[in-house]
Motif scaffolding. Sequence first.
Motif, PDB file in Angstrom:
ATOM      1  N   GLU A 154       0.787  -1.151  -0.038  1.00  0.00           N
ATOM      2  CA  GLU A 154       0.000   0.007   0.022  1.00  0.00           C
ATOM      3  C   GLU A 154       0.763   1.035  -0.279  1.00  0.00           C
ATOM      4  OE1 GLU A 154      -2.273  -0.784   3.629  1.00  0.00           O
ATOM      5  OE2 GLU A 154      -3.768  -2.251   2.301  1.00  0.00           O
ATOM      6  N   CYS A 155       2.209   1.308   0.295  1.00  0.00           N
ATOM      7  CA  CYS A 155       2.981   2.445   0.720  1.00  0.00           C
ATOM      8  C   CYS A 155       3.837   2.823  -0.620  1.00  0.00           C
ATOM      9  CB  CYS A 155       3.636   2.215   1.921  1.00  0.00           C
ATOM     10  SG  CYS A 155       5.511   1.591   1.711  1.00  0.00           S
ATOM     11  N   HIS A 156       3.994   1.916  -1.709  1.00  0.00           N
ATOM     12  CA  HIS A 156       4.421   2.516  -2.808  1.00  0.00           C
ATOM     13  C   HIS A 156       4.305   1.572  -4.225  1.00  0.00           C
ATOM     14  CE1 HIS A 156       6.193  -1.717  -2.192  1.00  0.00           C
ATOM     15  NE2 HIS A 156       6.991  -1.493  -3.367  1.00  0.00           N
ATOM     16  N   ASP A 157       4.441   2.032  -5.200  1.00  0.00           N
ATOM     17  CA  ASP A 157       4.312   1.307  -6.525  1.00  0.00           C
ATOM     18  C   ASP A 157       5.132  -0.013  -6.615  1.00  0.00           C
ATOM     19  OD1 ASP A 157       3.705   0.584  -8.952  1.00  0.00           O
ATOM     20  OD2 ASP A 157       4.212   2.451  -9.968  1.00  0.00           O
ATOM     21  N   PRO A 158       4.696  -1.305  -6.362  1.00  0.00           N
ATOM     22  CA  PRO A 158       5.414  -2.322  -6.514  1.00  0.00           C
ATOM     23  C   PRO A 158       5.508  -2.857  -8.011  1.00  0.00           C
ATOM     24  CG  PRO A 158       3.014  -2.852  -5.671  1.00  0.00           C
ATOM     25  CD  PRO A 158       3.243  -1.339  -5.734  1.00  0.00           C
ATOM     26  N   THR A 159       5.099  -2.054  -9.036  1.00  0.00           N
ATOM     27  CA  THR A 159       5.063  -2.546 -10.492  1.00  0.00           C
ATOM     28  C   THR A 159       6.270  -1.545 -11.111  1.00  0.00           C
ATOM     29  OG1 THR A 159       3.349  -0.691 -11.250  1.00  0.00           O
ATOM     30  CG2 THR A 159       2.597  -3.096 -10.383  1.00  0.00           C
ATOM     31  N   SER A 160       6.943  -0.762 -10.345  1.00  0.00           N
ATOM     32  CA  SER A 160       7.812   0.109 -11.000  1.00  0.00           C
ATOM     33  C   SER A 160       9.337  -0.549 -10.583  1.00  0.00           C
ATOM     34  CB  SER A 160       7.551   1.579 -10.213  1.00  0.00           C
ATOM     35  OG  SER A 160       8.639   2.312 -10.769  1.00  0.00           O
ATOM     36  N   LYS A 161       9.897  -0.787 -11.652  1.00  0.00           N
ATOM     37  CA  LYS A 161      11.376  -1.437 -11.525  1.00  0.00           C
ATOM     38  C   LYS A 161      12.184  -0.280 -11.417  1.00  0.00           C
ATOM     39  CE  LYS A 161      14.252  -5.023 -13.540  1.00  0.00           C
ATOM     40  NZ  LYS A 161      14.465  -5.626 -11.886  1.00  0.00           N
ATOM     41  N   ASN A 162      13.010  -0.380 -10.223  1.00  0.00           N
ATOM     42  CA  ASN A 162      14.083   0.381  -9.914  1.00  0.00           C
ATOM     43  C   ASN A 162      13.669   1.908  -9.966  1.00  0.00           C
ATOM     44  OD1 ASN A 162      15.808  -1.823  -9.542  1.00  0.00           O
ATOM     45  ND2 ASN A 162      16.464  -1.541 -11.742  1.00  0.00           N
ATOM     46  N   ARG A 163      12.666   2.229  -9.306  1.00  0.00           N
ATOM     47  CA  ARG A 163      12.132   3.574  -9.432  1.00  0.00           C
ATOM     48  C   ARG A 163      11.046   3.576  -8.616  1.00  0.00           C
ATOM     49  NH1 ARG A 163      11.864   7.578 -13.900  1.00  0.00           N
ATOM     50  NH2 ARG A 163      11.148   9.311 -12.876  1.00  0.00           N
ATOM     51  N   GLN A 164      10.955   5.000  -7.735  1.00  0.00           N
ATOM     52  CA  GLN A 164       9.910   5.275  -6.812  1.00  0.00           C
ATOM     53  C   GLN A 164       9.478   6.792  -7.058  1.00  0.00           C
ATOM     54  OE1 GLN A 164       7.268   3.374  -5.514  1.00  0.00           O
ATOM     55  NE2 GLN A 164       8.454   1.927  -6.484  1.00  0.00           N
ATOM     56  N   GLY A 165       8.544   7.435  -7.625  1.00  0.00           N
ATOM     57  CA  GLY A 165       8.520   8.726  -7.985  1.00  0.00           C
ATOM     58  C   GLY A 165       9.803   9.247  -8.805  1.00  0.00           C
ATOM     59  N   GLU A 166      10.540  10.353  -8.170  1.00  0.00           N
ATOM     60  CA  GLU A 166      11.541  10.924  -8.676  1.00  0.00           C
ATOM     61  C   GLU A 166      12.858  10.061  -8.448  1.00  0.00           C
ATOM     62  OE1 GLU A 166      11.257  13.527 -10.908  1.00  0.00           O
ATOM     63  OE2 GLU A 166       9.228  13.202 -10.720  1.00  0.00           O
ATOM     64  N   ASP A 167      12.637   9.278  -7.715  1.00  0.00           N
ATOM     65  CA  ASP A 167      13.985   8.337  -7.264  1.00  0.00           C
ATOM     66  C   ASP A 167      14.015   7.313  -8.208  1.00  0.00           C
ATOM     67  OD1 ASP A 167      14.569  10.000  -4.738  1.00  0.00           O
ATOM     68  OD2 ASP A 167      12.952   8.838  -3.446  1.00  0.00           O
ATOM     69  N   VAL A 168      15.209   7.333  -9.011  1.00  0.00           N
ATOM     70  CA  VAL A 168      15.446   6.197  -9.825  1.00  0.00           C
ATOM     71  C   VAL A 168      16.657   5.460  -9.724  1.00  0.00           C
ATOM     72  CG1 VAL A 168      16.035   5.982 -12.401  1.00  0.00           C
ATOM     73  CG2 VAL A 168      14.231   7.677 -11.600  1.00  0.00           C
TER      74      VAL A 168
END
Length: 157
Positions: free
Chosen positions: A75-89
Amino acid sequence: MATAIFAAGCFWGVEAWFERIDGVVETKVGYTGGKVDRPYYELVKTGKTGHAESIKIDYDASVISYQQLVDAFFECHDPTSKNRQGEDVGSQYRSVIFYLDESQRYIAEEKIKQWNEKGVFKKSIVTEVAQAGTFYDAEEYHQKYLQKNGSAACGIV
C-alpha cells in the motif's frame, strides 16, 4: 518481538508509513541486498553497491502479523515500478521483500500472487523476494528523517 525488512524506494517515507502502524515497535532505515561491506549513503546513492534503501521493522506479532505488514508494504509504494519510486531512480530504490526465514518467503510470494489477482495495479508486481543479508543502519541523520524535517521531504507520505 519479530522483524521484517522491506525496500520500497526512499526510506524516509517508508519509515514514516510504517511508524504509524499499531504493533510496529521500532524502525531503522538502512541498506541491504548489496555486495559492499559497511555501505554508506554517499556510496549507496550511486547505485553501484547493489544495496537498496531499506527499513528494518521490529513488531509485536501479537498485535500485527507479518501478512498485514506485507499488505502495508504494497500500500505504501508502487510495486510495479522497477528500480524507481517517484523521482528516485536506480536499483537502490527497488521494491524488495527481504525474508528472514522460509515462512516469510512463502508469505511474501503468496501475497504477491494475491495482490496481482486483486487487479489493484495496472501492471504486474515486480517486487523481488530475496533472502535478507546483513542490514547496515543508515547514518543517524537519516533515522526518523521526516519526523525531524517534515513530510514534504519525500513524496510517498
